[in-house]
Write a protein that holds these residues in place. Structure first.
Motif, PDB file in Angstrom:
ATOM      1  N   PRO A  69      -4.569 -12.819   9.188  1.00  0.00           N
ATOM      2  CA  PRO A  69      -4.478 -11.830   8.103  1.00  0.00           C
ATOM      3  C   PRO A  69      -3.970 -10.495   8.635  1.00  0.00           C
ATOM      4  CG  PRO A  69      -6.625 -12.921   8.111  1.00  0.00           C
ATOM      5  CD  PRO A  69      -5.943 -13.304   9.381  1.00  0.00           C
ATOM      6  N   PRO A  70      -3.300  -9.706   7.787  1.00  0.00           N
ATOM      7  CA  PRO A  70      -2.829  -8.386   8.228  1.00  0.00           C
ATOM      8  C   PRO A  70      -4.004  -7.455   8.501  1.00  0.00           C
ATOM      9  CG  PRO A  70      -2.541  -8.619   5.869  1.00  0.00           C
ATOM     10  CD  PRO A  70      -2.971  -9.980   6.370  1.00  0.00           C
ATOM     11  N   ARG A  71      -3.773  -6.489   9.364  1.00  0.00           N
ATOM     12  CA  ARG A  71      -4.804  -5.507   9.659  1.00  0.00           C
ATOM     13  C   ARG A  71      -5.051  -4.622   8.441  1.00  0.00           C
ATOM     14  NH1 ARG A  71      -2.673  -2.628  15.003  1.00  0.00           N
ATOM     15  NH2 ARG A  71      -4.581  -1.404  14.683  1.00  0.00           N
ATOM     16  N   GLU A  72      -6.302  -4.278   8.237  1.00  0.00           N
ATOM     17  CA  GLU A  72      -6.649  -3.392   7.132  1.00  0.00           C
ATOM     18  C   GLU A  72      -6.042  -2.015   7.375  1.00  0.00           C
ATOM     19  OE1 GLU A  72     -10.601  -1.656   4.824  1.00  0.00           O
ATOM     20  OE2 GLU A  72     -10.798  -2.965   6.575  1.00  0.00           O
ATOM     21  N   MET A  73      -5.467  -1.424   6.342  1.00  0.00           N
ATOM     22  CA  MET A  73      -4.798  -0.140   6.456  1.00  0.00           C
ATOM     23  C   MET A  73      -5.357   0.845   5.434  1.00  0.00           C
ATOM     24  SD  MET A  73      -0.892  -1.478   6.756  1.00  0.00           S
ATOM     25  CE  MET A  73      -0.283   0.183   6.521  1.00  0.00           C
TER      26      MET A  73
ATOM     27  N   LEU B 259       0.792  -1.222   0.000  1.00  0.00           N
ATOM     28  CA  LEU B 259       0.000   0.000   0.000  1.00  0.00           C
ATOM     29  C   LEU B 259       0.830   1.279   0.000  1.00  0.00           C
ATOM     30  CD1 LEU B 259      -3.018  -0.665   2.368  1.00  0.00           C
ATOM     31  CD2 LEU B 259      -3.057  -0.246  -0.069  1.00  0.00           C
ATOM     32  N   VAL B 260       1.991   1.225   0.627  1.00  0.00           N
ATOM     33  CA  VAL B 260       2.749   2.454   0.806  1.00  0.00           C
ATOM     34  C   VAL B 260       3.449   2.889  -0.469  1.00  0.00           C
ATOM     35  CG1 VAL B 260       4.684   3.503   2.011  1.00  0.00           C
ATOM     36  CG2 VAL B 260       3.071   2.101   3.258  1.00  0.00           C
ATOM     37  N   LEU B 261       3.973   1.964  -1.227  1.00  0.00           N
ATOM     38  CA  LEU B 261       4.772   2.318  -2.384  1.00  0.00           C
ATOM     39  C   LEU B 261       4.028   3.184  -3.395  1.00  0.00           C
ATOM     40  CD1 LEU B 261       6.847  -0.913  -3.012  1.00  0.00           C
ATOM     41  CD2 LEU B 261       7.593   1.234  -2.008  1.00  0.00           C
ATOM     42  N   PRO B 262       2.708   2.960  -3.656  1.00  0.00           N
ATOM     43  CA  PRO B 262       2.027   3.843  -4.598  1.00  0.00           C
ATOM     44  C   PRO B 262       1.936   5.286  -4.116  1.00  0.00           C
ATOM     45  CG  PRO B 262       0.816   1.797  -4.336  1.00  0.00           C
ATOM     46  CD  PRO B 262       1.887   1.814  -3.284  1.00  0.00           C
TER      47      PRO B 262
ATOM     48  N   GLU C 226       7.861   1.551  10.205  1.00  0.00           N
ATOM     49  CA  GLU C 226       7.679   2.390  11.384  1.00  0.00           C
ATOM     50  C   GLU C 226       6.933   3.669  11.036  1.00  0.00           C
ATOM     51  OE1 GLU C 226      10.323   4.139  15.132  1.00  0.00           O
ATOM     52  OE2 GLU C 226      11.329   3.365  13.331  1.00  0.00           O
ATOM     53  N   LEU C 227       7.268   4.253   9.892  1.00  0.00           N
ATOM     54  CA  LEU C 227       6.624   5.491   9.475  1.00  0.00           C
ATOM     55  C   LEU C 227       5.147   5.276   9.147  1.00  0.00           C
ATOM     56  CD1 LEU C 227       7.403   8.456   9.030  1.00  0.00           C
ATOM     57  CD2 LEU C 227       7.811   7.905   6.627  1.00  0.00           C
ATOM     58  N   SER C 228       4.792   4.074   8.721  1.00  0.00           N
ATOM     59  CA  SER C 228       3.408   3.794   8.341  1.00  0.00           C
ATOM     60  C   SER C 228       2.450   3.944   9.523  1.00  0.00           C
ATOM     61  CB  SER C 228       3.296   2.378   7.766  1.00  0.00           C
ATOM     62  OG  SER C 228       3.519   1.413   8.768  1.00  0.00           O
ATOM     63  N   PHE C 229       2.937   3.746  10.757  1.00  0.00           N
ATOM     64  CA  PHE C 229       2.076   3.874  11.928  1.00  0.00           C
ATOM     65  C   PHE C 229       1.689   5.329  12.184  1.00  0.00           C
ATOM     66  CE2 PHE C 229       4.064  -0.246  12.647  1.00  0.00           C
ATOM     67  CZ  PHE C 229       2.972  -1.003  13.043  1.00  0.00           C
ATOM     68  N   TYR C 230       2.337   6.264  11.502  1.00  0.00           N
ATOM     69  CA  TYR C 230       2.016   7.676  11.661  1.00  0.00           C
ATOM     70  C   TYR C 230       1.289   8.238  10.441  1.00  0.00           C
ATOM     71  CZ  TYR C 230       5.427   7.145  15.385  1.00  0.00           C
ATOM     72  OH  TYR C 230       6.095   6.702  16.502  1.00  0.00           O
TER      73      TYR C 230
ATOM     74  N   TYR D  90      13.148   6.107   2.375  1.00  0.00           N
ATOM     75  CA  TYR D  90      11.832   5.471   2.441  1.00  0.00           C
ATOM     76  C   TYR D  90      11.744   4.250   1.530  1.00  0.00           C
ATOM     77  CZ  TYR D  90       6.745   5.078   2.477  1.00  0.00           C
ATOM     78  OH  TYR D  90       5.457   4.610   2.601  1.00  0.00           O
ATOM     79  N   ASN D  91      12.395   4.301   0.383  1.00  0.00           N
ATOM     80  CA  ASN D  91      12.314   3.193  -0.566  1.00  0.00           C
ATOM     81  C   ASN D  91      13.204   2.014  -0.181  1.00  0.00           C
ATOM     82  OD1 ASN D  91      10.465   4.272  -2.501  1.00  0.00           O
ATOM     83  ND2 ASN D  91      12.066   5.675  -3.158  1.00  0.00           N
ATOM     84  N   SER D  92      14.382   2.306   0.360  1.00  0.00           N
ATOM     85  CA  SER D  92      15.360   1.244   0.602  1.00  0.00           C
ATOM     86  C   SER D  92      15.314   0.656   2.000  1.00  0.00           C
ATOM     87  CB  SER D  92      16.778   1.792   0.334  1.00  0.00           C
ATOM     88  OG  SER D  92      17.086   2.858   1.219  1.00  0.00           O
ATOM     89  N   ASP D  93      14.812   1.391   2.974  1.00  0.00           N
ATOM     90  CA  ASP D  93      14.808   0.930   4.354  1.00  0.00           C
ATOM     91  C   ASP D  93      13.412   0.441   4.731  1.00  0.00           C
ATOM     92  OD1 ASP D  93      15.031   0.502   7.074  1.00  0.00           O
ATOM     93  OD2 ASP D  93      16.225   2.298   7.452  1.00  0.00           O
ATOM     94  N   SER D  94      13.204  -0.864   4.744  1.00  0.00           N
ATOM     95  CA  SER D  94      11.887  -1.434   5.027  1.00  0.00           C
ATOM     96  C   SER D  94      11.475  -1.216   6.480  1.00  0.00           C
ATOM     97  CB  SER D  94      11.873  -2.924   4.700  1.00  0.00           C
ATOM     98  OG  SER D  94      12.825  -3.620   5.482  1.00  0.00           O
ATOM     99  N   VAL D  95      12.443  -1.220   7.393  1.00  0.00           N
ATOM    100  CA  VAL D  95      12.128  -0.997   8.807  1.00  0.00           C
ATOM    101  C   VAL D  95      11.627   0.428   9.022  1.00  0.00           C
ATOM    102  CG1 VAL D  95      13.070  -0.931  11.143  1.00  0.00           C
ATOM    103  CG2 VAL D  95      13.806  -2.714   9.552  1.00  0.00           C
ATOM    104  N   TYR D  96      12.307   1.380   8.409  1.00  0.00           N
ATOM    105  CA  TYR D  96      11.887   2.781   8.492  1.00  0.00           C
ATOM    106  C   TYR D  96      10.523   2.969   7.843  1.00  0.00           C
ATOM    107  CZ  TYR D  96      11.768   7.756   7.222  1.00  0.00           C
ATOM    108  OH  TYR D  96      11.399   9.058   7.037  1.00  0.00           O
TER     109      TYR D  96
END
Length: 327
Positions: free
Chosen positions: A188-192, A14-17, A154-158, A145-151
């Motif tokens: 299943p993953p939580r809906e985002m 979801l985040v990449l688009p 973490e950023l997605s929670f905000y 943002y593109n290369s660091d999956s952990v970052y």
């Protein structure tokens, strides 16, 4: 058995688009095409005007206040509109002439130009001191943002709102509950859903008013800004507001400086978001001042009384400047 909530895999999809193109606003830069009588280049290309240097010895008085900018106020509509959104494919749809403040903030965060600060202590969530900029959300050295999956996770929670966790695990091809290699049920993953402009109901400002004896002027500096959303209960009723994150405003100025703000009076005189805050072209209400109890106005005033208390604080600041000039 231990429950596994698989979130990260769903985040990547979801985040990449969201990324799109990092650009200084929706400007038509096609060669040979001028969308209007002139090409608008002043705001997108202008350099930031730095604040005047202040010596500590010259500041003889200061007062810290926190303000709330309600997006329902008509004067704040230039920050709230136009609304952005997402199509059925998850593409981020933004306006083609000007952007809301939230669209600008999110674009610059994803481009890595603005640092996000957590609104609470990551270890003790009950401690909300994010306006002190103690907890930055940063990628690894050399990462983004593109290369660091952990970052990115973490950023997605905000930047995202999360749905409820599922109580029904995955089912394998044989009709049994799916189990991972460690013997744990896989859910299943939580809906985002990414936050959009309409979700941002207000912004909180942290600012300092001060009097400089060298220049004999009362001035103000915005220190931080935080977007806020409504908090709702299980029935969908509004129970309060929540800060998504804090941004260090002097850093934001470099981004806000090159984005246009709509002017309903004159299309030829659009300003930048940095100009808007510098000229204080917004409606706000004081919700807290520095005090010995470190308490908000809402803890001892309610309704109209809270508004009157906020106005009293504003009047005290105005009167102080007058008193300094009285002989």
């Amino acid at each position: 058995m231990q429950v596994i909530r698989n979130v990260s895999l769903f985040i990547v999809v979801l985040v990449l688009p969201l990324l799109g193109e990092a650009q200084p606003g929706p400007i038509n830069a096609n060669q040979g095409i001028i969308d209007g009588p002139v090409m608008r280049t002043t705001i997108p290309t202008k350099r930031l005007i730095p604040y005047d240097y202040q010596r500590e010895a010259d500041v003889v008085w200061s007062k810290r206040v926190w303000r709330s900018l309600d997006m329902r106020q008509k004067l704040n509509h230039s920050m709230y509109y136009p609304l952005d959104g997402y199509d059925s494919d998850g593409n981020w749809i933004r306006h083609n002439t000007h952007w809301s403040l939230w669209t600008v903030i999110k674009t610059e965060i994803l481009a890595g130009n603005i640092t996000v600060y957590s609104p609470y202590n990551p270890v003790a969530y009950t401690i909300t001191d994010g306006d002190q900029f103690k907890y930055p959300i940063l990628p690894k050295a050399g990462g983004n943002y593109n290369s660091d999956s952990v970052y990115r996770e973490e950023l997605s929670f905000y930047l995202y709102m999360f749905g409820e966790e599922s109580d029904v695990p995955y089912v394998d091809i044989y009709g049994y509950d799916s189990i991972d290699q460690y013997g744990n049920l896989v859910y299943p993953p939580r809906e985002m859903m990414p936050y959009s402009s309409k979700d941002i109901v207000s912004y909180k400002l942290k600012e300092d008013w001060f009097f400089n004896k060298e220049t004999s002027t009362l001035d103000v500096r915005i220190i931080g800004i935080a977007p806020e959303i409504y908090v709702r209960d299980a029935q969908g009723r509004i129970t309060g507001k929540k800060e998504l994150f804090w941004l260090y405003f002097p850093e934001c100025r470099y981004a806000f400086n090159n984005y246009l703000v709509y002017n309903e009076k004159n299309d030829a005189q659009w300003m930048s978001y940095d100009d808007l805050f510098w000229k204080r072209r917004f409606a706000s209400t004081i919700i807290k001042e520095s005090n010995v109890y470190d308490r908000d106005i809402s803890t001892y005033r309610v309704g109209v009384d809270a508004l009157l208390q906020a106005e009293q604080i504003t009047e005290e600041i105005r009167n102080l400047e007058h008193d300094f000039w009285s002989y």
